[in-house]
Design a protein around this motif. Structure first.
Motif, short mmCIF file in Angstrom:
data_model
loop_
_atom_site.label_atom_id
_atom_site.label_comp_id
_atom_site.label_asym_id
_atom_site.label_seq_id
_atom_site.Cartn_x
_atom_site.Cartn_y
_atom_site.Cartn_z
N PHE A 26 0.93 -1.11 -0.11
CA PHE A 26 -0.15 -0.04 -0.21
C PHE A 26 0.87 1.29 -0.07
O PHE A 26 2.17 1.30 0.48
N GLU A 27 0.30 2.18 -0.63
CA GLU A 27 1.03 3.60 -0.52
C GLU A 27 0.35 4.24 0.78
O GLU A 27 -0.70 4.41 0.91
N VAL A 28 1.31 4.59 1.72
CA VAL A 28 0.64 5.09 2.82
C VAL A 28 1.52 6.42 3.25
O VAL A 28 2.56 6.98 3.00
N ASP A 29 0.46 7.40 3.93
CA ASP A 29 1.00 8.68 4.35
C ASP A 29 0.52 8.81 5.76
O ASP A 29 -0.52 8.00 6.37
N ILE A 30 1.00 9.70 6.49
CA ILE A 30 0.70 9.84 7.84
C ILE A 30 0.40 11.16 8.29
O ILE A 30 0.86 12.19 7.81
#
Ligand code: MG
Length: 127
Positions: A26-30
């Motif tokens: 998955f492409e993940v941002d926080i």
């Protein structure tokens, strides 16, 4: 690949969830606050937001309401990710407007599958 935004004020949680989801491709941002999470959801347009409940300032409930009340983000799936597991909590949070409920601590073996099922649910809803 699906893009997921994780909003949590606990850095260890953020790192763990991000690692697990990135390993699965998955492409993940926080984001570390509700306010910042709302801002990032608006600009990044993720497929799914995983939202912590207890955060200083704007909490997860308020952040979800802002996202669901804004035409530019109301289509984004918002799942609450919470340690709050008293009887009735799940039903209450879903009634408040969250699209799904995930429990902390996460089960490392099944977390990515749970996330995948949520994303599939959204595909069905769109069609
Ligand atoms: Mg928290």
């Amino acid at each position: 690949m699906a893009h997921i935004l994780i909003v949590d004020d606990n850095e260890l949680n953020l790192e763990l969830f991000r690692d697990v989801l990135e390993l699965e491709g998955f492409e993940v941002d926080i984001a570390t606050s509700g306010k910042n999470g709302v801002k990032k959801a608006r600009t990044m347009q993720p497929d799914l937001v995983l939202m912590d409940m207890r955060m200083d300032g704007m909490d997860g409930l308020e952040a979800m309401r802002v996202l669901k009340g804004d035409a530019s983000t109301s289509h984004i799936l918002v799942a609450v990710l919470t340690a709050s597991a008293m009887k009735g909590d799940k039903e209450r949070l879903l009634a408040e407007g969250f699209d799904a409920y995930l429990q902390k601590p996460i089960d490392l073996a099944s977390f990515a599958d749970e996330v995948r099922s949520l994303l599939e649910m959204n595909v069905k809803r769109d069609n």
